[in-house]
Scaffold this active site. Structure first.
Site, PDB file in Angstrom:
ATOM      1  N   CYS A 275       0.826  -1.204   0.000  1.00  0.00           N
ATOM      2  CA  CYS A 275       0.000   0.000   0.000  1.00  0.00           C
ATOM      3  C   CYS A 275       0.863   1.258   0.000  1.00  0.00           C
ATOM      4  CB  CYS A 275      -0.907   0.022   1.224  1.00  0.00           C
ATOM      5  SG  CYS A 275       0.038   0.027   2.747  1.00  0.00           S
TER       6      CYS A 275
ATOM      7  N   ASP B  34       6.212 -36.876  -7.136  1.00  0.00           N
ATOM      8  CA  ASP B  34       7.303 -37.223  -6.243  1.00  0.00           C
ATOM      9  C   ASP B  34       6.717 -37.121  -4.835  1.00  0.00           C
ATOM     10  OD1 ASP B  34       9.916 -37.381  -5.055  1.00  0.00           O
ATOM     11  OD2 ASP B  34       9.794 -35.213  -4.783  1.00  0.00           O
TER      12      ASP B  34
ATOM     13  N   ASP C  35      14.561 -35.710  -9.155  1.00  0.00           N
ATOM     14  CA  ASP C  35      13.421 -35.685 -10.082  1.00  0.00           C
ATOM     15  C   ASP C  35      13.750 -34.943 -11.361  1.00  0.00           C
ATOM     16  OD1 ASP C  35      11.779 -36.847  -8.118  1.00  0.00           O
ATOM     17  OD2 ASP C  35      11.506 -34.880  -7.197  1.00  0.00           O
TER      18      ASP C  35
ATOM     19  N   CYS D 124       3.041   1.632   3.004  1.00  0.00           N
ATOM     20  CA  CYS D 124       4.243   0.785   2.979  1.00  0.00           C
ATOM     21  C   CYS D 124       5.370   1.516   2.265  1.00  0.00           C
ATOM     22  CB  CYS D 124       3.973  -0.520   2.230  1.00  0.00           C
ATOM     23  SG  CYS D 124       2.591  -1.451   2.874  1.00  0.00           S
TER      24      CYS D 124
ATOM     25  N   ASP E 252      10.126 -32.034  -6.814  1.00  0.00           N
ATOM     26  CA  ASP E 252      10.937 -30.907  -6.337  1.00  0.00           C
ATOM     27  C   ASP E 252      12.405 -31.259  -6.166  1.00  0.00           C
ATOM     28  OD1 ASP E 252      10.827 -32.457  -3.961  1.00  0.00           O
ATOM     29  OD2 ASP E 252      11.333 -30.655  -2.839  1.00  0.00           O
TER      30      ASP E 252
END
Lengths: 52, 729
Positions: free
Chosen positions: B45, B448, B632, B48, B628
């Site tokens: 915002c 996985d 893999d 911020c 992940d």
């Protein structure tokens, strides 16, 4: 129809001004943070003095 | 020489002041400011922006701080003494979470040159189109003779330079396709633009009635708009993916002459000593030279059971050090490390991505030759029938313009932009251009286990099996350690409302466990081997009170949020689901039965995983691989399309087509549905384009097409496909 001699160059000129303004805006990174600029315009942080 | 020219004492005060002024200037010479980039995930915002910028600018040494809210980043310019850690601490004090980003990786995206280039060309095309259209309206309204010729000439003056500038991307693509004897969508586009402009110029010179400058420009404009949309979609995905990589600033703590130095990984050489703190990832391959700890290999092998590491143990980059600090003697760094060897395995696995031809390319392969043939036939036919070369050429160009794939050029980018935008909101990052189309064809999913279906966080599974006394002692011991199993044990005991026993002399022995003193007896919590117990197949830790036989605490891996829903939804959609893991059989079997997955395989090596996926693919199955781990990676590459979570290592994320950013798996089922919807929208758009052609082509062939009709047909079809694509949002 003589008016065309003025009207066509005038409309082309105005269009070109718009185009150049757009070029300038892109080059000066005004489209890099649309989300932030949307909020920045309303913030009063640097109203009294320019940002250092 | 300068010394001779500069007298020590001088009558002129300015002269004696000069050297000191020079020295002063050297001292005050601005030190080249260092740029620090931080990611600010919670900024949202106006408040911020002000809070962050004000706080950082107050910090001595910071010269510039600017928040980019669109990218959720802040870029800081400061003197080199200020480090990212200082800034992160400063932001943490006002309640903003910040992470350091590697400015080097991000520098490449900071100036999106290609995007800006396309935008400029689009702007020029838009400007010219509007002006020429205005002039054309006058001609359509009935301007004749000298006025018409004048307007044609002015249009030519605007249109020709614009086409030379704006249509360049098409010309370049078409040329590179033609130079390898291949036809793509850009060939008919370029031909239509060039012929339309050329014929119009010819007609203008001849003082003819019809000129197609407006058509040539609107072709350029609409197609550039499609190109730009396409580019934006990819740029957004690419910059988000780069941000993920930039978050992993590669540093190592090197020990030089007994002192610790934080250095970039590139400066670590074989033979160096590197310190790895508990909780940190191994930056390099090495052999432990000092210290004892346990290491978590799950990201590399998929096994959840932590492994003991002591002097002499070989460790690989990517493993996580759990309990005690380790000093490594580096055996391989950078390109030689096991991380990169895994990348070679990926290169061997033949990528199905390269074999896939996108729907748009397939359409172009049928379309491009057809259009050229049609235009040529029209030209030949009219030439034979009337013998009028100019008329025949006019008809042929009208056919080319009307059939030009304006709608086709927009049909795919408009849909993928809408679909990617929708999925991005759900946390799915589409990295590959054709990933959505491939995803729509998927009919089986291979998961996985560790880190994908499970959150990689253990959960105590046999709390009820122990009496209160045992639990109290175990709780007290577990509280003394930061080991993941100890943390899980402590949190389970806490939520069961158990009070810790009064255990004294608590001491953590890295790599083994925790020991202490309770009611005059030695108590120990830790590895089975340490307590002399027989290790079972499950992930477990053991407790021994005095000389009593050790008791076992077993752990389950905690399911990732939404995993159950995602798998259930996939099965409901009629997709076959497989589970493959490098972990031990019982853990995999229990998870499979919990998620109702019938087919599972445990203890698989990386090669076996990719072989399994390849076997499925060879059987004509379109496999979606979700994983992940580094183990893999090869399977992810071999699969038809692949997804990995943002928590995966960079090598894994690079290999996959889609990255999901959240921790929740629920959007997976929806992603498949959205992809299928996107594919049907693309097909509908092709249908609309064909329909327009079926109406317009006969008109053009029969020679009734006027520039007005061409302009109307083109705009109407482009707008229809864009609106159809927007229905996806």
């Amino acid at each position: 129809m003589d008016i065309l001699v003025i009207l066509i160059p005038a409309s082309l000129f105005l269009g070109a001004v718009g185009l150049l303004a757009f070029f300038w805006a892109v080059r000066s990174k005004q489209f890099d943070d649309p989300e932030g600029d949307r909020h920045r315009i309303l913030s009063s942080d640097w109203d009294d003095e320019p940002r250092p | 020489m300068t010394a001779a020219m500069r007298p020590a004492t001088s009558a002129c005060p300015a002269c004696s002041a000069a050297p000191s002024a020079e020295a002063l200037a050297r001292m005050n010479e601005p030190v080249k400011p260092a740029r620090i980039m931080l990611s600010l995930p919670t900024a949202h915002c106006a408040a911020c922006i002000s809070a962050v910028e004000r706080r950082l600018l107050q910090y001595p040494g910071v010269s510039e701080a600017r928040v980019n809210l669109s990218l959720k980043r802040v870029s800081i310019e400061a003197i080199p003494e200020i480090t990212a850690e200082d800034m992160i601490r400063e932001l943490d004090a006002i309640g903003y979470e910040a992470h350091e980003l590697d400015a080097g990786i991000l520098a490449a995206t900071a100036t999106d040159k290609r995007g800006r280039d396309l935008l400029m060309r689009l702007a020029v095309a838009g400007f010219s189109l509007m002006n020429v259209m205005l002039l054309s309206v006058a001609i359509w309204a009935g301007a004749a003779d000298a006025t018409r010729d004048l307007f044609h000439w002015i249009s030519a003056l605007i249109a020709l330079p614009t086409i030379v500038f704006s249509a360049q991307p098409f010309f370049k693509n078409a040329w590179s396709a033609l130079s390898v004897r291949h036809l793509n969508m850009d060939v008919p586009i370029s031909l239509a633009i060039i012929l339309a402009a050329g014929l119009s110029l010819f007609e203008t010179i001849q003082g003819g009635e019809a000129a197609y400058f407006d058509a040539a420009l609107s072709l350029t404009f609409f197609l550039l708009a499609g190109r730009y949309l396409d580019h934006r979609t990819r740029a957004v995905a690419r910059s988000a993916a780069e941000e993920l990589s930039a978050l992993e600033v590669p540093r190592a703590i090197k020990i030089v002459d007994g002192k610790q130095q934080t250095v970039p990984i590139g400066e670590v050489c074989v033979g160096d000593l590197v310190l790895v703190k508990p909780g940190a990832r191994m930056p390099v391959d090495g052999v432990v030279s000092e210290g004892q700890s346990e290491i978590d290999r799950s990201l590399l092998t998929g096994e959840t059971l932590p492994v003991f590491a002591g002097p002499g143990t070989e460790v690989s980059a990517g493993e996580v050090n759990l309990t005690g600090p380790l000093t490594l003697r580096v055996t391989a760094a950078g390109g030689d490390s096991s991380l990169h060897r895994m990348a070679d395995l990926v290169a061997i696995a033949e990528s199905s991505k390269n074999r896939y031809t996108s729907l748009a390319d397939r359409a172009a392969q049928i379309y491009a030759p057809g259009v050229h043939l049609l235009a040529f036939l029209a030209f030949g036919g009219w030439l034979m029938a009337t013998g009028d070369f100019r008329l025949a050429l006019n008809v042929a160009v009208a056919v080319l313009i009307i059939t030009c794939p304006c709608a086709l050029g927009l049909a795919v980018p408009a849909v993928t932009t809408a679909a990617s935008g929708r999925l991005f909101k759900k946390g799915m990052l589409i990295k590959n251009a054709t990933a959505l189309e491939r995803l729509a064809e998927v009919d089986s999913v291979v998961f996985d286990k560790t880190g994908t279906l499970t959150a990689g966080m253990p959960e105590l599974s046999n709390l009820e099996a122990h009496d209160a006394e045992t639990l109290r002692v175990a709780f007290a011991l577990a509280e003394a350690s930061a080991h993941p199993l100890a943390l899980a044990l402590a949190s389970a005991a806490r939520s069961a409302g158990i009070e810790p026993a009064r255990v004294t002399e608590l001491r953590e022995i890295p790599g083994y466990g925790v020991r202490g003193h309770w009611q005059g007896r030695d108590v120990r919590l830790g590895r089975a081997a340490w307590l002399g117990a027989e290790a079972g197949p499950e992930t477990a830790t053991w407790l021994q009170i005095g000389a009593a036989p050790p008791v076992e605490f077993t752990f389950n891996d905690h399911l990732r949020d939404g995993a159950e829903e995602a798998v259930a939804r996939l099965i409901a959609q009629g997709i076959s689901v497989y589970l493959m893991s490098g972990d031990a059989e019982p853990a995999v079997a229990s998870l499979a039965s919990r998620l109702k997955i019938d087919t599972f395989q445990a203890e698989m090596l990386p090669e076996q995983k990719s072989d399994f996926v390849k076997r499925l693919s060879d059987g004509g199955v379109k496999v979606l691989m979700v994983g992940d781990g580094l183990n893999d990676t090869a399977a992810l590459t071999a699969a038809y399309v692949s997804i990995s979570p943002a928590t995966a290592l960079e090598a894994t994320r690079v290999a996959s087509d889609i990255v999901f950013l959240g921790s929740d798996l629920t959007p997976l089922g929806e992603t498949l549905a959205t992809a299928q919807k996107a594919r049907s929208r693309i097909r509908e758009n092709f249908g609309i384009a064909v329909l327009y052609n079926m109406i317009a082509v006969p008109i053009a062939l029969s020679g009734f097409a006027t520039p007005l009709a061409a302009a109307l047909a083109m705009s109407a079809s482009s707008i229809t496909v864009s609106l159809n694509a927007l229905r996806l949002r």
